[in-house]
Design a protein around this motif. Structure first.
Motif, short mmCIF file in Angstrom:
data_model
loop_
_atom_site.label_atom_id
_atom_site.label_comp_id
_atom_site.label_asym_id
_atom_site.label_seq_id
_atom_site.Cartn_x
_atom_site.Cartn_y
_atom_site.Cartn_z
N LYS A 1 -72.19 -25.19 25.80
CA LYS A 1 -72.29 -23.67 25.57
C LYS A 1 -73.99 -23.24 25.87
N GLU A 2 -74.70 -23.82 25.53
CA GLU A 2 -76.07 -23.53 25.55
C GLU A 2 -76.56 -23.48 26.98
N LEU A 3 -76.16 -24.63 27.65
CA LEU A 3 -76.65 -24.93 28.85
C LEU A 3 -75.77 -24.11 30.17
N VAL A 4 -74.91 -23.34 29.66
CA VAL A 4 -74.12 -22.39 30.69
C VAL A 4 -75.26 -21.51 31.51
N GLY A 5 -75.00 -21.71 32.82
CA GLY A 5 -75.91 -20.85 33.84
C GLY A 5 -77.07 -21.47 34.17
N THR A 6 -77.22 -22.74 33.76
CA THR A 6 -78.24 -23.50 34.26
C THR A 6 -77.80 -24.67 35.36
N SER A 7 -78.69 -25.21 35.88
CA SER A 7 -78.40 -26.42 36.85
C SER A 7 -78.25 -27.89 35.94
N LEU A 8 -78.48 -27.69 34.60
CA LEU A 8 -78.25 -28.90 33.78
C LEU A 8 -77.11 -29.08 33.34
#
Length: 109
Positions: free
Chosen positions: A96-103
């Protein structure tokens, strides 16, 4: 990852000692979650927040099976059925914290 970031930026509520105990598992799982990739400068905060989210989950649920129990009047209310583990909760919270990143790795889960 520092306790200062966890408490002041992320807004976590664990004590410094509890955070320190959960941090190795949280760091290891987020590193696995992103396939060992290092976050870029624009993704560093999201990565750190993912580690914090995983630390919260591991501190509360551990890495094993999540369940509930009662001893007399004392009850544990954090019960998840369907064989959920603390690791699965940590992964979901970190993603949920990584949403929107390429990670965020879409093949996880």
């Amino acid at each position: 990852m520092t306790y200062q970031f966890y408490s002041e930026v992320y807004g976590g509520g664990l004590s410094e000692a509890a955070f320190g105990l959960a941090l190795p598992a949280a760091s290891r799982h987020v590193r696995w979650l992103v396939g060992g990739r290092e976050p870029g400068d624009d993704e560093l905060e999201a990565y750190q927040r993912a580690v914090c989210a995983a630390a919260d989950a591991f501190a509360e649920f551990g890495e094993g099976q999540v369940g509930g129990f009662a001893l007399g009047d004392f009850k544990v209310t954090h019960y998840e059925d369907e064989g959920t583990t603390g690791e699965e909760i940590a992964i979901a919270d970190a993603l949920k914290e990584l949403v929107g990143t390429s990670l965020a790795f879409c093949g996880v889960r």
